[in-house]
Design a protein around this motif. Sequence first.
Motif, PDB file in Angstrom:
ATOM      1  N   GLY A 254       0.806  -1.204   0.000  1.00 47.49           N
ATOM      2  CA  GLY A 254       0.000   0.000   0.000  1.00 47.49           C
ATOM      3  C   GLY A 254       0.843   1.258   0.000  1.00 47.49           C
ATOM      4  N   ILE A 255       0.234   2.343   0.436  1.00 47.09           N
ATOM      5  CA  ILE A 255       0.873   3.655   0.403  1.00 47.09           C
ATOM      6  C   ILE A 255       0.733   4.323   1.763  1.00 47.09           C
ATOM      7  CG2 ILE A 255       0.986   5.882  -0.796  1.00 47.09           C
ATOM      8  CD1 ILE A 255      -0.521   4.622  -3.113  1.00 47.09           C
ATOM      9  N   VAL A 256       1.754   5.070   2.140  1.00 48.82           N
ATOM     10  CA  VAL A 256       1.772   5.820   3.402  1.00 48.82           C
ATOM     11  C   VAL A 256       2.160   7.259   3.083  1.00 48.82           C
ATOM     12  CG1 VAL A 256       3.051   6.133   5.570  1.00 48.82           C
ATOM     13  CG2 VAL A 256       2.249   3.855   4.903  1.00 48.82           C
ATOM     14  N   TYR A 257       1.554   8.204   3.781  1.00 54.96           N
ATOM     15  CA  TYR A 257       2.010   9.592   3.667  1.00 54.96           C
ATOM     16  C   TYR A 257       2.917   9.898   4.845  1.00 54.96           C
ATOM     17  CZ  TYR A 257       2.261  14.397   2.175  1.00 54.96           C
ATOM     18  OH  TYR A 257       2.728  15.589   1.704  1.00 54.96           O
ATOM     19  N   LEU A 258       4.114  10.373   4.538  1.00 56.24           N
ATOM     20  CA  LEU A 258       5.136  10.670   5.539  1.00 56.24           C
ATOM     21  C   LEU A 258       5.347  12.175   5.631  1.00 56.24           C
ATOM     22  CD1 LEU A 258       7.719   9.778   7.286  1.00 56.24           C
ATOM     23  CD2 LEU A 258       8.966  10.004   5.115  1.00 56.24           C
ATOM     24  N   THR A 259       5.435  12.691   6.854  1.00 59.14           N
ATOM     25  CA  THR A 259       5.802  14.089   7.059  1.00 59.14           C
ATOM     26  C   THR A 259       6.903  14.143   8.111  1.00 59.14           C
ATOM     27  OG1 THR A 259       3.587  14.911   6.541  1.00 59.14           O
ATOM     28  CG2 THR A 259       5.013  16.377   7.776  1.00 59.14           C
ATOM     29  N   ALA A 260       8.115  14.293   7.629  1.00 57.38           N
ATOM     30  CA  ALA A 260       9.260  14.434   8.530  1.00 57.38           C
ATOM     31  C   ALA A 260       9.898  15.791   8.277  1.00 57.38           C
ATOM     32  CB  ALA A 260      10.265  13.304   8.308  1.00 57.38           C
ATOM     33  N   GLY A 261       9.111  16.838   8.463  1.00 53.39           N
ATOM     34  CA  GLY A 261       9.495  18.159   7.999  1.00 53.39           C
ATOM     35  C   GLY A 261      10.354  18.977   8.935  1.00 53.39           C
ATOM     36  N   THR A 262      10.643  18.478  10.131  1.00 54.83           N
ATOM     37  CA  THR A 262      11.565  19.196  11.008  1.00 54.83           C
ATOM     38  C   THR A 262      12.913  18.489  11.024  1.00 54.83           C
ATOM     39  OG1 THR A 262      11.047  17.944  13.021  1.00 54.83           O
ATOM     40  CG2 THR A 262       9.589  19.806  12.465  1.00 54.83           C
ATOM     41  N   ASP A 263      13.939  19.191  11.451  1.00 55.69           N
ATOM     42  CA  ASP A 263      15.261  18.568  11.530  1.00 55.69           C
ATOM     43  C   ASP A 263      15.240  17.341  12.433  1.00 55.69           C
ATOM     44  OD1 ASP A 263      16.343  20.455   9.859  1.00 55.69           O
ATOM     45  OD2 ASP A 263      17.195  21.682  11.465  1.00 55.69           O
ATOM     46  N   GLU A 264      14.535  17.404  13.555  1.00 59.80           N
ATOM     47  CA  GLU A 264      14.504  16.287  14.484  1.00 59.80           C
ATOM     48  C   GLU A 264      13.763  15.089  13.896  1.00 59.80           C
ATOM     49  OE1 GLU A 264      15.047  13.826  17.740  1.00 59.80           O
ATOM     50  OE2 GLU A 264      16.149  15.560  16.982  1.00 59.80           O
ATOM     51  N   HIS A 265      12.649  15.348  13.248  1.00 54.76           N
ATOM     52  CA  HIS A 265      11.926  14.248  12.614  1.00 54.76           C
ATOM     53  C   HIS A 265      12.792  13.593  11.535  1.00 54.76           C
ATOM     54  CE1 HIS A 265       7.796  16.071  13.843  1.00 54.76           C
ATOM     55  NE2 HIS A 265       8.165  15.136  14.693  1.00 54.76           N
ATOM     56  N   TYR A 266      13.489  14.405  10.775  1.00 50.67           N
ATOM     57  CA  TYR A 266      14.332  13.848   9.720  1.00 50.67           C
ATOM     58  C   TYR A 266      15.491  13.054  10.322  1.00 50.67           C
ATOM     59  CZ  TYR A 266      17.451  13.499   5.708  1.00 50.67           C
ATOM     60  OH  TYR A 266      18.282  13.012   4.727  1.00 50.67           O
ATOM     61  N   ARG A 267      16.073  13.568  11.400  1.00 53.37           N
ATOM     62  CA  ARG A 267      17.170  12.823  12.045  1.00 53.37           C
ATOM     63  C   ARG A 267      16.674  11.456  12.516  1.00 53.37           C
ATOM     64  NH1 ARG A 267      18.867  11.122  16.569  1.00 53.37           N
ATOM     65  NH2 ARG A 267      17.053  11.943  17.698  1.00 53.37           N
ATOM     66  N   ARG A 268      15.494  11.431  13.141  1.00 52.21           N
ATOM     67  CA  ARG A 268      14.942  10.167  13.608  1.00 52.21           C
ATOM     68  C   ARG A 268      14.688   9.210  12.438  1.00 52.21           C
ATOM     69  NH1 ARG A 268      10.266  12.124  17.910  1.00 52.21           N
ATOM     70  NH2 ARG A 268      11.650  13.334  19.290  1.00 52.21           N
ATOM     71  N   LEU A 269      14.251   9.754  11.324  1.00 57.75           N
ATOM     72  CA  LEU A 269      13.996   8.917  10.150  1.00 57.75           C
ATOM     73  C   LEU A 269      15.284   8.293   9.636  1.00 57.75           C
ATOM     74  CD1 LEU A 269      12.034   7.868   7.977  1.00 57.75           C
ATOM     75  CD2 LEU A 269      12.484   9.975   6.688  1.00 57.75           C
ATOM     76  N   THR A 270      16.353   9.069   9.553  1.00 56.28           N
ATOM     77  CA  THR A 270      17.619   8.508   9.058  1.00 56.28           C
ATOM     78  C   THR A 270      18.130   7.412   9.991  1.00 56.28           C
ATOM     79  OG1 THR A 270      18.974  10.201  10.175  1.00 56.28           O
ATOM     80  CG2 THR A 270      18.231  10.674   7.925  1.00 56.28           C
ATOM     81  N   VAL A 271      17.919   7.564  11.294  1.00 53.77           N
ATOM     82  CA  VAL A 271      18.307   6.526  12.253  1.00 53.77           C
ATOM     83  C   VAL A 271      17.453   5.279  12.052  1.00 53.77           C
ATOM     84  CG1 VAL A 271      18.378   5.910  14.704  1.00 53.77           C
ATOM     85  CG2 VAL A 271      19.177   8.164  13.955  1.00 53.77           C
TER      86      VAL A 271
END
Length: 410
Positions: A254-271
């Motif tokens: 399926g499909i998911v909508y992702l919003t990692a628009g802050t620096d902290e959210h993006y850092r957590r995503l890369t981890v």
Amino acid sequence: MSAALQGIRVIDMSRVFAAPVGAQILGDLGADVIKVERPGTGDDGRGYGTAWVEGRDGIETRQSSFFTVANRNKRSITVNHSKPEGQDIIRALVEDADVLIENFKVGDLKRFGLDYESLKAINPRLIYCSVTGFGQTGPMAALPGYDGLFQATGGMMAVTGIPDGKPGAGPLKAGPSLVDFVTGHNTALAIMAALIHRGTTGEGQYIDIALLDTSVAMVSHIMQDYLISGFPPPRLGNGGNGGGPADLITASDGIVYLTAGTDEHYRRLTVLMEQPELFTDPRFDTNFKRGRTGQAELIDIICRWSSRFSVGDLLAMLDGAGIPAAKYNELAQVWDEPQVQHRNLRATTPHPWAKAGSVDLIASPLAQMSASPATIRRPPPMLGEHNADVLAELGYTADRIDRLKTDGIV
């Protein structure tokens, strides 16, 4: 519970969608809304849409999806206002009314003595709201207007659609009639402000609502970007407006909508992705790069990772890491969402003329007020269903009502 607008009477002479939505909001909040329709045919919106409420015993309800979504909590009467007897009915209604809403062509009702100045003489406290495409004055005031025209004219299409350089690029109309819908909300908001003003001053007033004004305002922060910079921001497709990465990403099922628009959210995503080097990668090391210049490349990288997991597992992982994400739903799936069910957004309403005995409506977003919530008290009305009741309230006898019907006035 009390209703916020209990005791307020609204004469709704509007048709189709934008203005009827505004009148419906007032009805949801407790106003007595009397919908005035043409004898025989009624509101044009009764014929719009792709589905109709099926009537019992072979009755034709003439309640299309388009009409049904914008006309609950109203009583319907039929009046031929082009005839003197019909005009008398409107004037009698106005004597004790608080609000009149209409969306005829500019100046059209003046021909019948039903314009604001004429009715103000009968009831100085009247709040009279006209809803048109381009407003009451100006070089385009006389032109008709529909939702899609204003999505094009007001800038919404310019910022909606697939980004330039990609297959299928170009401006795109939003699926729902958003300009109409928001114009309806602006109509209700202006009327409620006018009611408060009248409560302070005792004065009624005239309200000029235009779909054009709403369409420009709806472009909101993107239009403000242009006003500040002088440069139109690019279309982003499904990309977020506030930063990135924000977009649809693929899962195995399926499909998911992702919003990692802050620096902290993006850092957590890369981890979470076990690719922490992406956080300092010069292609993606600022919010602007992640949301604009490097957006497509970064989403491709994320999709290569996300496509290994199911929607359920992916959402659980993202939620566990504190990263905002949501499942993409087809329309049928919306009603399976636990939170949608918890909020009672599917409002099954008794309907005496429907074959099923009820009709499913979309609950008002104003239903969660603690003291005076919006409620659904009536299903959308049959054409002229309340002629006898409303005319009797005005002092018309049964014989007189019968004559008006015979003469085609109601």
